[in-house]
Design a protein around this motif. Structure first.
Motif, PDB file in Angstrom:
ATOM      1  N   PHE A  78      47.031  56.056  37.615  1.00 26.68           N
ATOM      2  CA  PHE A  78      48.149  55.740  36.726  1.00 26.68           C
ATOM      3  C   PHE A  78      48.865  56.984  36.187  1.00 26.68           C
ATOM      4  N   PRO A  79      48.155  58.024  35.739  1.00 22.07           N
ATOM      5  CA  PRO A  79      48.877  59.247  35.362  1.00 22.07           C
ATOM      6  C   PRO A  79      49.606  59.877  36.557  1.00 22.07           C
ATOM      7  N   GLN A  80      48.989  59.783  37.741  1.00 19.15           N
ATOM      8  CA  GLN A  80      49.607  60.353  38.942  1.00 19.15           C
ATOM      9  C   GLN A  80      50.930  59.651  39.253  1.00 19.15           C
ATOM     10  N   ILE A  81      50.963  58.347  39.132  1.00 20.55           N
ATOM     11  CA  ILE A  81      52.196  57.590  39.378  1.00 20.55           C
ATOM     12  C   ILE A  81      53.283  58.028  38.401  1.00 20.55           C
ATOM     13  N   CYS A  82      52.912  58.182  37.135  1.00 22.02           N
ATOM     14  CA  CYS A  82      53.892  58.600  36.116  1.00 22.02           C
ATOM     15  C   CYS A  82      54.451  59.984  36.423  1.00 22.02           C
ATOM     16  N   ARG A  83      53.594  60.893  36.884  1.00 26.01           N
ATOM     17  CA  ARG A  83      54.051  62.248  37.219  1.00 26.01           C
ATOM     18  C   ARG A  83      54.897  62.245  38.481  1.00 26.01           C
ATOM     19  N   ASP A  84      54.413  61.592  39.526  1.00 28.93           N
ATOM     20  CA  ASP A  84      55.099  61.642  40.818  1.00 28.93           C
ATOM     21  C   ASP A  84      56.505  61.065  40.751  1.00 28.93           C
ATOM     22  N   TYR A  85      56.693  60.027  39.973  1.00 31.65           N
ATOM     23  CA  TYR A  85      57.998  59.368  39.898  1.00 31.65           C
ATOM     24  C   TYR A  85      58.739  59.720  38.608  1.00 31.65           C
ATOM     25  N   GLU A  86      58.201  60.684  37.860  1.00 30.62           N
ATOM     26  CA  GLU A  86      58.822  61.194  36.639  1.00 30.62           C
ATOM     27  C   GLU A  86      59.219  60.056  35.705  1.00 30.62           C
ATOM     28  N   LEU A  87      58.279  59.164  35.447  1.00 34.36           N
ATOM     29  CA  LEU A  87      58.538  58.016  34.587  1.00 34.36           C
ATOM     30  C   LEU A  87      58.494  58.464  33.133  1.00 34.36           C
ATOM     31  N   GLN A  88      59.592  58.322  32.448  1.00 34.77           N
ATOM     32  CA  GLN A  88      59.701  58.731  31.054  1.00 34.77           C
ATOM     33  C   GLN A  88      60.185  57.591  30.162  1.00 34.77           C
ATOM     34  N   ASP A  89      60.892  56.653  30.740  1.00 34.91           N
ATOM     35  CA  ASP A  89      61.470  55.544  30.004  1.00 34.91           C
ATOM     36  C   ASP A  89      60.367  54.621  29.481  1.00 34.91           C
ATOM     37  N   ASP A  90      60.535  54.128  28.248  1.00 34.15           N
ATOM     38  CA  ASP A  90      59.526  53.250  27.658  1.00 34.15           C
ATOM     39  C   ASP A  90      59.282  52.009  28.505  1.00 34.15           C
ATOM     40  N   GLN A  91      60.346  51.435  29.054  1.00 35.81           N
ATOM     41  CA  GLN A  91      60.191  50.225  29.863  1.00 35.81           C
ATOM     42  C   GLN A  91      59.426  50.519  31.152  1.00 35.81           C
ATOM     43  N   GLN A  92      59.680  51.665  31.756  1.00 37.19           N
ATOM     44  CA  GLN A  92      58.957  52.033  32.962  1.00 37.19           C
ATOM     45  C   GLN A  92      57.476  52.228  32.654  1.00 37.19           C
ATOM     46  N   LEU A  93      57.198  52.934  31.563  1.00 34.08           N
ATOM     47  CA  LEU A  93      55.806  53.158  31.185  1.00 34.08           C
ATOM     48  C   LEU A  93      55.126  51.836  30.813  1.00 34.08           C
ATOM     49  N   PHE A  94      55.884  50.921  30.199  1.00 34.71           N
ATOM     50  CA  PHE A  94      55.329  49.609  29.876  1.00 34.71           C
ATOM     51  C   PHE A  94      54.923  48.875  31.150  1.00 34.71           C
ATOM     52  N   GLN A  95      55.746  48.977  32.199  1.00 38.01           N
ATOM     53  CA  GLN A  95      55.416  48.358  33.494  1.00 38.01           C
ATOM     54  C   GLN A  95      54.111  48.941  34.039  1.00 38.01           C
ATOM     55  N   VAL A  96      53.978  50.262  33.950  1.00 39.51           N
ATOM     56  CA  VAL A  96      52.776  50.926  34.460  1.00 39.51           C
ATOM     57  C   VAL A  96      51.554  50.477  33.669  1.00 39.51           C
ATOM     58  N   PHE A  97      51.681  50.440  32.346  1.00 35.83           N
ATOM     59  CA  PHE A  97      50.540  50.042  31.529  1.00 35.83           C
ATOM     60  C   PHE A  97      50.224  48.555  31.695  1.00 35.83           C
ATOM     61  N   SER A  98      51.238  47.743  31.965  1.00 33.16           N
ATOM     62  CA  SER A  98      50.993  46.325  32.263  1.00 33.16           C
ATOM     63  C   SER A  98      50.188  46.193  33.548  1.00 33.16           C
ATOM     64  N   LEU A  99      50.522  47.010  34.537  1.00 34.76           N
ATOM     65  CA  LEU A  99      49.770  46.980  35.781  1.00 34.76           C
ATOM     66  C   LEU A  99      48.347  47.498  35.565  1.00 34.76           C
ATOM     67  N   LEU A 100      48.166  48.419  34.634  1.00 29.04           N
ATOM     68  CA  LEU A 100      46.820  48.868  34.280  1.00 29.04           C
ATOM     69  C   LEU A 100      45.999  47.684  33.773  1.00 29.04           C
ATOM     70  N   MET A 101      46.607  46.848  32.929  1.00 29.82           N
ATOM     71  CA  MET A 101      45.923  45.651  32.418  1.00 29.82           C
ATOM     72  C   MET A 101      45.585  44.703  33.568  1.00 29.82           C
ATOM     73  N   VAL A 102      46.531  44.542  34.488  1.00 24.77           N
ATOM     74  CA  VAL A 102      46.293  43.685  35.653  1.00 24.77           C
ATOM     75  C   VAL A 102      45.134  44.239  36.471  1.00 24.77           C
ATOM     76  N   TRP A 103      45.135  45.556  36.722  1.00 26.38           N
ATOM     77  CA  TRP A 103      44.061  46.172  37.501  1.00 26.38           C
ATOM     78  C   TRP A 103      42.715  45.947  36.813  1.00 26.38           C
ATOM     79  N   ASN A 104      42.685  46.075  35.495  1.00 26.62           N
ATOM     80  CA  ASN A 104      41.451  45.852  34.765  1.00 26.62           C
ATOM     81  C   ASN A 104      40.963  44.411  34.952  1.00 26.62           C
ATOM     82  N   SER A 105      41.852  43.445  34.788  1.00 26.42           N
ATOM     83  CA  SER A 105      41.468  42.038  34.950  1.00 26.42           C
ATOM     84  C   SER A 105      41.063  41.735  36.387  1.00 26.42           C
TER      85      SER A 105
END
Length: 192
Positions: A78-105
């Protein structure tokens, strides 16, 4: 060493002219520091690797994991995805963290077994890039994670099916709530 001209091929290997590819980014960066173009708005500071890891670790702190390998994959991908695609926008980061929740479940329910992280790491990256409309191909992502496109497709399909199942079960719960509400309304109208 010859200085790279605007019309030369870009040093990144994209095959594009330098002026249409990395020139602007290279001009903004001098020894790792972002410099301001006259009249341009101030550049927002990019999240550092440690900050991204801390954000992920904050989320990971309260999550239960069936296996350390699932948590370790989350901590790395997840940090790698944020770095590689230069995700800075709150909505983009929210999508990533939502997928983190999905991965956990998903990992708790399906308990996927794997020898290399690349299969699921590529699948998670593909889902993020697809949901954010980031232009990349399955082939590029698979190559980056050293897996086949078939592995990426299979694993992303499993995660997507899981997400669809969660969404469908949520819809079923809403339908049941609506049915029980309508039965209660009927009972009330009949004076029961």
């Amino acid at each position: 060493m010859k200085k790279l001209g605007r019309n030369d091929l870009c040093h990144c290997g994209s095959g594009k002219k330098y002026k249409r590819c990395c020139l602007e980014r290279d001009e903004r960066t001098v020894y790792g520091k972002v410099i301001q173009f006259p009249g341009a708005r101030a550049a927002e500071p990019k999240l550092q690797v440690d900050q991204l890891r801390q954000m992920i670790n904050d989320k990971l702190g309260w999550m239960d994991w069936n296996a350390d390998e699932h948590r370790e994959l989350a901590e790395s991908v997840f940090p790698q995805i944020c770095r590689d695609y230069e995700l800075q926008d709150d909505q983009q980061l929210f999508q990533v963290f939502s997928l983190l929740m999905v991965w956990n479940s998903f990992s708790r329910e399906a308990n996927p077994k794997y020898r290399k992280q690349g299969g699921y790491a590529s699948a998670l990256e593909y889902i993020v890039t697809s949901s954010l409309n980031i232009s990349t191909t399955k082939s590029d992502i698979a190559k980056k994670h050293e897996v086949s496109v078939a592995t990426l497709t299979r694993n992303s399909g499993q995660i997507q099916d899981f997400m669809d199942g969660v969404a469908a079960s949520g819809d079923d719960a809403n339908v049941e709530d609506e049915e029980s509400d309508s039965e209660t309304d009927k009972d009330l109208s009949l004076g029961r």
